[in-house]
Design an enzyme around this catalytic site. Structure first.
Site, mmCIF file in Angstrom:
data_model
loop_
_atom_site.group_PDB
_atom_site.id
_atom_site.type_symbol
_atom_site.label_atom_id
_atom_site.label_comp_id
_atom_site.label_asym_id
_atom_site.label_seq_id
_atom_site.Cartn_x
_atom_site.Cartn_y
_atom_site.Cartn_z
ATOM 1 N N HIS A 1 21.469 -64.574 -3.703
ATOM 2 C CA HIS A 1 20.893 -65.447 -4.737
ATOM 3 C C HIS A 1 20.993 -66.904 -4.273
ATOM 4 O O HIS A 1 21.952 -67.287 -3.601
ATOM 5 C CB HIS A 1 21.629 -65.264 -6.076
ATOM 6 C CG HIS A 1 20.936 -65.999 -7.185
ATOM 7 N ND1 HIS A 1 21.148 -67.334 -7.431
ATOM 8 C CD2 HIS A 1 19.993 -65.583 -8.068
ATOM 9 C CE1 HIS A 1 20.367 -67.710 -8.442
ATOM 10 N NE2 HIS A 1 19.655 -66.668 -8.841
ATOM 11 N N GLU B 1 12.288 -65.351 -6.040
ATOM 12 C CA GLU B 1 12.808 -66.321 -6.997
ATOM 13 C C GLU B 1 12.662 -67.723 -6.431
ATOM 14 O O GLU B 1 13.576 -68.215 -5.745
ATOM 15 C CB GLU B 1 14.293 -66.049 -7.261
ATOM 16 C CG GLU B 1 14.585 -64.654 -7.753
ATOM 17 C CD GLU B 1 15.802 -64.641 -8.653
ATOM 18 O OE1 GLU B 1 15.709 -64.047 -9.725
ATOM 19 O OE2 GLU B 1 16.825 -65.248 -8.293
#
Ligand code: PGA
Length: 260
Positions: A94, A165
């Site tokens: 992430h 993302e």
């Protein structure tokens, strides 16, 4: 393809709070078919997920994993510890971990390989740091995917979930990326996954970054958007259930269209 909808609670919700959260989520999603669901709580609260979600249609997992099975790695958490808690998903790379913990593409690649080795599904997060021309975003993101999957056996590529993302679309004050742009970046990732996996099977590519119930449909309706990964909006379990419901509806209407 069954859509995949999931949430990371990031560094939110104590075990006590997660218990209430999951009780609500479980009842709000109990009727759903045609969508795969997961929640990634913080490490200390994963045991609550095992307790509350066992036997439900919501899977659970972790927001990170260490590349080694065990050893002198203070503060880290291993894949065997996660499988022991029933985790089936692990988020790898992430942008907040890349930023705050210096995770390089190579470290992320080790984590993806370790997750697969232990039979869990990696959710490989990729995304360009700033809003750039679409062509540059595609180049950046596909390079990240390629690097993270460099050590993965081609036969396993279809088991990897890629979460696109864009970093500029994540967090307070941001808005979700334009669905058409998302569609185009996903198409490039899908092409790369097919190449890397020798064309066998099709891995899922999901979108994350300021997803809300109001934006879910326009994103999910785009070809190649196989699901959504939700952050702050999912801190309300009813929002996550609403997004999952939208995904299930779209899946059902597509199957009916194909059957008809
Ligand atoms: P956000 O987070 O929905 O709060 O923007 C998304 C993510 O980081 O996956």
């Amino acid at each position: 393809m069954t859509p995949l909808v999931g949430a990371s609670t990031k560094m939110n919700l104590t075990s006590t709070q997660l218990e209430r959260y999951l009780t609500r989520l479980r009842s709000a999603t109990a009727h759903l078919h045609g969508v795969d669901l997961f929640v990634l709580p913080s490490f200390p609260a994963i045991w609550i997920a095992r307790q509350r979600l066992a036997g439900s249609n919501v899977s659970w997992g972790a927001q990170d994993v260490h590349p080694e099975d065990a050893g002198a790695y203070t503060g880290d958490v291993s894949a065997p510890m996660l499988t022991d808690l029933g985790c089936t998903y692990v988020e790898c790379g992430h942008s907040e971990r890349r930023r705050d913990h210096g995770e390089t593409d190579q470290v992320v690649a080790f984590k993806v390989a370790q997750t697969l080795l232990h039979g869990m599904t990696p959710i490989l997060c990729v995304g360009e740091p700033t809003r750039e021309a679409e062509r540059d975003s595609v180049a950046f993101v596909t390079a990240q995917v390629r690097a993270a999957l460099a050590a993965v056996d081609p036969d396993l590529i279809a088991r990897v979930v890629v979460a696109y993302e864009p970093v500029w679309a994540i967090g307070v004050g941001s808005v979700a990326a334009d669905p058409l742009r998302v569609e185009r970046v996903h198409a490039a990732i899908h092409r790369l996954l097919l190449d890397l996996g020798g064309g066998a099977g099709r891995g899922r590519v999901i979108y994350g970054g300021s997803v809300e119930p109001s934006t879910a449909r326009s994103l999910l309706e785009r070809p190649g958007v196989d699901g959504l990964f939700v952050g702050r909006s999912a801190l309300d379990p009813d929002n996550l259930a609403a997004i999952a419901n939208t995904a299930a509806e779209i899946c059902t209407s597509r199957s009916l269209a194909t059957a008809g």
